[in-house]
Design a protein around this motif. Structure first.
Motif, short mmCIF file in Angstrom:
data_model
loop_
_atom_site.label_atom_id
_atom_site.label_comp_id
_atom_site.label_asym_id
_atom_site.label_seq_id
_atom_site.Cartn_x
_atom_site.Cartn_y
_atom_site.Cartn_z
N TYR A 66 0.82 -1.21 0.00
CA TYR A 66 0.00 0.00 0.00
C TYR A 66 0.85 1.26 0.00
O TYR A 66 0.42 2.30 -0.45
CB TYR A 66 -0.95 0.01 1.20
N HIS A 67 2.08 1.17 0.49
CA HIS A 67 2.96 2.34 0.49
C HIS A 67 3.53 2.61 -0.90
O HIS A 67 3.78 3.75 -1.25
CB HIS A 67 4.12 2.14 1.47
N ALA A 68 3.74 1.55 -1.68
CA ALA A 68 4.42 1.71 -2.96
C ALA A 68 3.48 1.87 -4.15
O ALA A 68 3.89 2.36 -5.19
CB ALA A 68 5.34 0.51 -3.20
N LEU A 73 -5.52 -0.14 -6.94
CA LEU A 73 -4.87 -1.20 -7.72
C LEU A 73 -4.39 -2.32 -6.80
O LEU A 73 -4.54 -3.51 -7.13
CB LEU A 73 -3.70 -0.62 -8.51
N THR A 74 -3.84 -1.99 -5.67
CA THR A 74 -3.38 -3.01 -4.72
C THR A 74 -4.54 -3.85 -4.22
O THR A 74 -4.44 -5.08 -4.14
CB THR A 74 -2.66 -2.36 -3.53
N THR A 75 -5.65 -3.22 -3.91
CA THR A 75 -6.83 -3.95 -3.45
C THR A 75 -7.37 -4.87 -4.54
O THR A 75 -7.69 -6.04 -4.28
CB THR A 75 -7.92 -2.96 -3.00
N VAL A 76 -7.44 -4.38 -5.76
CA VAL A 76 -7.94 -5.20 -6.88
C VAL A 76 -7.03 -6.40 -7.10
O VAL A 76 -7.50 -7.53 -7.27
CB VAL A 76 -8.06 -4.34 -8.16
N MET A 77 -5.72 -6.20 -7.09
CA MET A 77 -4.79 -7.30 -7.32
C MET A 77 -4.82 -8.31 -6.17
O MET A 77 -4.70 -9.52 -6.39
CB MET A 77 -3.36 -6.77 -7.51
N THR A 78 -4.99 -7.85 -4.95
CA THR A 78 -5.11 -8.76 -3.80
C THR A 78 -6.35 -9.62 -3.94
O THR A 78 -6.31 -10.84 -3.74
CB THR A 78 -5.14 -7.97 -2.48
N LEU A 79 -7.47 -9.01 -4.30
CA LEU A 79 -8.71 -9.77 -4.48
C LEU A 79 -8.62 -10.71 -5.69
O LEU A 79 -9.14 -11.83 -5.64
CB LEU A 79 -9.90 -8.82 -4.63
N ALA A 83 -9.04 -14.73 -5.66
CA ALA A 83 -9.98 -15.40 -6.56
C ALA A 83 -9.30 -16.50 -7.37
O ALA A 83 -9.87 -17.59 -7.56
CB ALA A 83 -10.63 -14.38 -7.50
N ILE A 84 -8.09 -16.25 -7.81
CA ILE A 84 -7.35 -17.27 -8.56
C ILE A 84 -7.05 -18.47 -7.68
O ILE A 84 -7.18 -19.62 -8.10
CB ILE A 84 -6.06 -16.67 -9.16
N LEU A 85 -6.66 -18.22 -6.43
CA LEU A 85 -6.43 -19.33 -5.51
C LEU A 85 -7.71 -20.12 -5.27
O LEU A 85 -7.69 -21.36 -5.24
CB LEU A 85 -5.88 -18.81 -4.19
#
Length: 93
Positions: A66-68, A73-79, A83-85
């Motif tokens: 979240y700092h970088a 975008l970070t939230t979307v990629m985490t979700l 979802a992929i897992l």
């Protein structure tokens, strides 16, 4: 080595840690000759190590991302990763 050198350690100390890091897998493999986990203990041990990895991800990696990067975008990629897992586990089972 980078961590030791960045924190004002000397080269000899960094090389010692590099050797310890290189020997750790060998010691882990050798330890399997001295003990085995029973079937019921294996699941608990696996869950314990999975919990450690989840803790590291939740407490260090996600807040640092979240700092970088932008928060959306970070939230979307985490979700998306979660979802992929989930899909991979659902397709296996």
């Amino acid at each position: 080595m980078n961590i030791v050198l960045k924190n004002r350690g000397d080269r000899a100390q960094a090389v010692r840690w590099l050797i310890v890091d290189a020997l750790a897998p060998v010691v882990g493999i050798a330890s399997t000759y001295f003990f085995t986990l029973p079937g019921e203990g294996f699941g608990i041990t696996l869950a314990l190590f999975a919990g450690f990895f989840l803790y590291i991800g939740a407490s260090d990696l996600i807040p640092e991302s979240y700092h970088a990067h932008p928060k959306f975008l970070t939230t979307v990629m985490t979700l998306a990763g979660a979802a992929i897992l989930y899909l991979a586990i659902a397709l296996i089972g």
